[in-house]
Design a protein around this motif. Structure first.
Motif, short mmCIF file in Angstrom:
data_model
loop_
_atom_site.label_atom_id
_atom_site.label_comp_id
_atom_site.label_asym_id
_atom_site.label_seq_id
_atom_site.Cartn_x
_atom_site.Cartn_y
_atom_site.Cartn_z
N GLU A 27 0.84 -1.21 0.00
CA GLU A 27 0.00 0.00 0.00
C GLU A 27 0.87 1.26 0.00
OE1 GLU A 27 -2.89 0.32 3.18
OE2 GLU A 27 -3.43 2.36 2.56
N LEU A 28 1.96 1.22 0.75
CA LEU A 28 2.86 2.39 0.77
C LEU A 28 3.43 2.65 -0.62
CD1 LEU A 28 4.80 1.70 4.09
CD2 LEU A 28 3.18 3.57 3.69
N LEU A 29 3.88 1.57 -1.28
CA LEU A 29 4.44 1.72 -2.62
C LEU A 29 3.38 2.21 -3.61
CD1 LEU A 29 6.62 -1.54 -2.68
CD2 LEU A 29 7.43 0.82 -2.43
N GLN A 30 2.15 1.73 -3.46
CA GLN A 30 1.07 2.15 -4.38
C GLN A 30 0.68 3.60 -4.14
OE1 GLN A 30 -0.01 0.11 -6.99
NE2 GLN A 30 -0.70 2.15 -7.66
N ILE A 31 0.69 4.03 -2.89
CA ILE A 31 0.40 5.45 -2.59
C ILE A 31 1.45 6.32 -3.26
CG2 ILE A 31 0.50 7.19 -0.74
CD1 ILE A 31 -0.82 5.07 1.11
N ALA A 32 2.70 5.91 -3.19
CA ALA A 32 3.77 6.70 -3.83
C ALA A 32 3.55 6.75 -5.34
CB ALA A 32 5.13 6.10 -3.51
N ALA A 33 3.32 5.59 -5.97
CA ALA A 33 3.15 5.54 -7.42
C ALA A 33 1.96 6.40 -7.86
CB ALA A 33 2.97 4.10 -7.89
N SER A 34 0.82 6.23 -7.22
CA SER A 34 -0.39 6.95 -7.64
C SER A 34 -0.30 8.44 -7.35
CB SER A 34 -1.62 6.35 -6.98
OG SER A 34 -1.73 4.98 -7.35
N SER A 35 0.32 8.81 -6.22
CA SER A 35 0.44 10.23 -5.87
C SER A 35 1.36 10.96 -6.84
CB SER A 35 0.99 10.38 -4.44
OG SER A 35 0.17 9.72 -3.52
N ILE A 36 2.44 10.29 -7.24
CA ILE A 36 3.39 10.91 -8.19
C ILE A 36 2.69 11.10 -9.54
CG2 ILE A 36 5.52 10.57 -9.49
CD1 ILE A 36 6.50 8.98 -6.93
N ARG A 37 2.02 10.05 -10.01
CA ARG A 37 1.35 10.14 -11.33
C ARG A 37 0.26 11.20 -11.33
NH1 ARG A 37 -2.67 6.87 -14.38
NH2 ARG A 37 -2.28 7.42 -16.58
N LYS A 38 -0.36 11.40 -10.16
CA LYS A 38 -1.47 12.37 -10.05
C LYS A 38 -0.98 13.80 -10.34
CE LYS A 38 -5.24 13.27 -6.74
NZ LYS A 38 -5.58 13.10 -5.30
N ALA A 39 0.35 14.00 -10.23
CA ALA A 39 0.90 15.35 -10.51
C ALA A 39 0.74 15.71 -11.98
CB ALA A 39 2.37 15.40 -10.09
N GLY A 40 0.53 14.67 -12.83
CA GLY A 40 0.39 14.94 -14.27
C GLY A 40 1.74 15.08 -14.95
N GLU A 41 1.69 15.57 -16.21
CA GLU A 41 2.94 15.72 -16.98
C GLU A 41 4.00 16.46 -16.18
OE1 GLU A 41 2.46 13.24 -19.73
OE2 GLU A 41 4.21 14.56 -19.79
N PRO A 42 5.25 16.02 -16.28
CA PRO A 42 5.82 14.98 -17.14
C PRO A 42 5.74 13.57 -16.55
CG PRO A 42 7.58 15.99 -15.90
CD PRO A 42 6.30 16.70 -15.48
N PHE A 43 5.00 13.40 -15.43
CA PHE A 43 4.95 12.09 -14.77
C PHE A 43 3.86 11.21 -15.41
CE2 PHE A 43 7.94 13.38 -11.60
CZ PHE A 43 7.75 14.76 -11.50
N THR A 44 4.16 10.67 -16.59
CA THR A 44 3.17 9.91 -17.36
C THR A 44 2.84 8.57 -16.73
OG1 THR A 44 4.09 10.96 -19.36
CG2 THR A 44 2.64 9.05 -19.69
N SER A 45 3.88 7.80 -16.41
CA SER A 45 3.69 6.49 -15.76
C SER A 45 4.77 6.31 -14.71
CB SER A 45 3.79 5.35 -16.78
OG SER A 45 2.73 5.40 -17.71
N VAL A 46 4.39 5.69 -13.59
CA VAL A 46 5.31 5.56 -12.44
C VAL A 46 5.41 4.10 -12.03
CG1 VAL A 46 5.82 6.35 -10.09
CG2 VAL A 46 4.57 7.85 -11.68
N TYR A 47 6.63 3.61 -11.85
CA TYR A 47 6.87 2.21 -11.51
C TYR A 47 7.78 2.13 -10.28
CZ TYR A 47 5.38 2.06 -16.36
OH TYR A 47 4.69 2.25 -17.54
N LEU A 48 7.37 1.32 -9.31
CA LEU A 48 8.20 1.08 -8.11
C LEU A 48 8.83 -0.30 -8.26
CD1 LEU A 48 8.44 3.02 -5.61
CD2 LEU A 48 6.54 3.57 -7.11
#
Ligand code: SME
Length: 155
Positions: A27-48
């Motif tokens: 859950e911690l890793l998923q929160i990081a991935a989704s929160s970063i992607r939510k910032a929008g461009e240039p953060f198109t896709s985020v992988y942990l």
């Protein structure tokens, strides 16, 4: 230095809040991935990607964005494996110019990989793809490092 679109204070607060209510690692890793992607461009896709217990393979433990077939990456392979093997972050402005680049779609133009480290131990990395050429600034790397450091203190 221009500011990043990444609001790290909100992401770090969300991670600490989840940790305080005994959230699982995933859950911690998923929160990081989704929160970063939510910032929008240039953060198109985020992988942990996190290192396996033997420290030989990067395993995809959470992502938000485009799917990838690269779920296990041996150290030294691809940009992700290179970052760990060399012990440094990679900010790649044009992935097409990197012979060892592992493509997971035709739209990615640039990639930023920030290591998750606890003291001298590399735990894994935050790997971000962007459809924008030279998508990531030094401010983006510094912001992503804040999130990576928060993860390292909570995992
Ligand atoms: N591009 C990475 C592989 C991971 S996919 O981008 C999710 C690499 O070259 O290692």
């Amino acid at each position: 230095m221009a500011e990043s679109v990444l609001r790290t204070e909100h992401i770090v607060k969300a991670l600490h809040g989840a940790f305080c209510r005994d959230a699982e690692r995933r859950e911690l890793l998923q929160i990081a991935a989704s929160s970063i992607r939510k910032a929008g461009e240039p953060f198109t896709s985020v992988y942990l990607y996190m290192l396996d217990p033997a420290g030989a393979v990067l395993e995809l433990e959470a992502f938000d964005g485009r799917e990838t077939e690269h779920t296990r990456i041996p150290l030294g392979r691809g940009l992700c494996g290179r970052a760990v093997a060399e012990g440094r972050n990679l900010n790649v402005p044009d992935v097409a110019r990197e012979p060892d680049y592992l493509a997971c779609n035709l739209d990615t133009r640039s990639e930023l990989i920030v290591l998750v480290r606890r003291h001298d131990q590399i735990l894994g990395q935050i790997d971000v793809d962007s459809d924008a050429p030279a998508g990531f600034s030094q401010a983006d790397e510094a912001a992503l490092q804040e999130v990576a450091d928060a993860l390292a203190s909570l995992l």
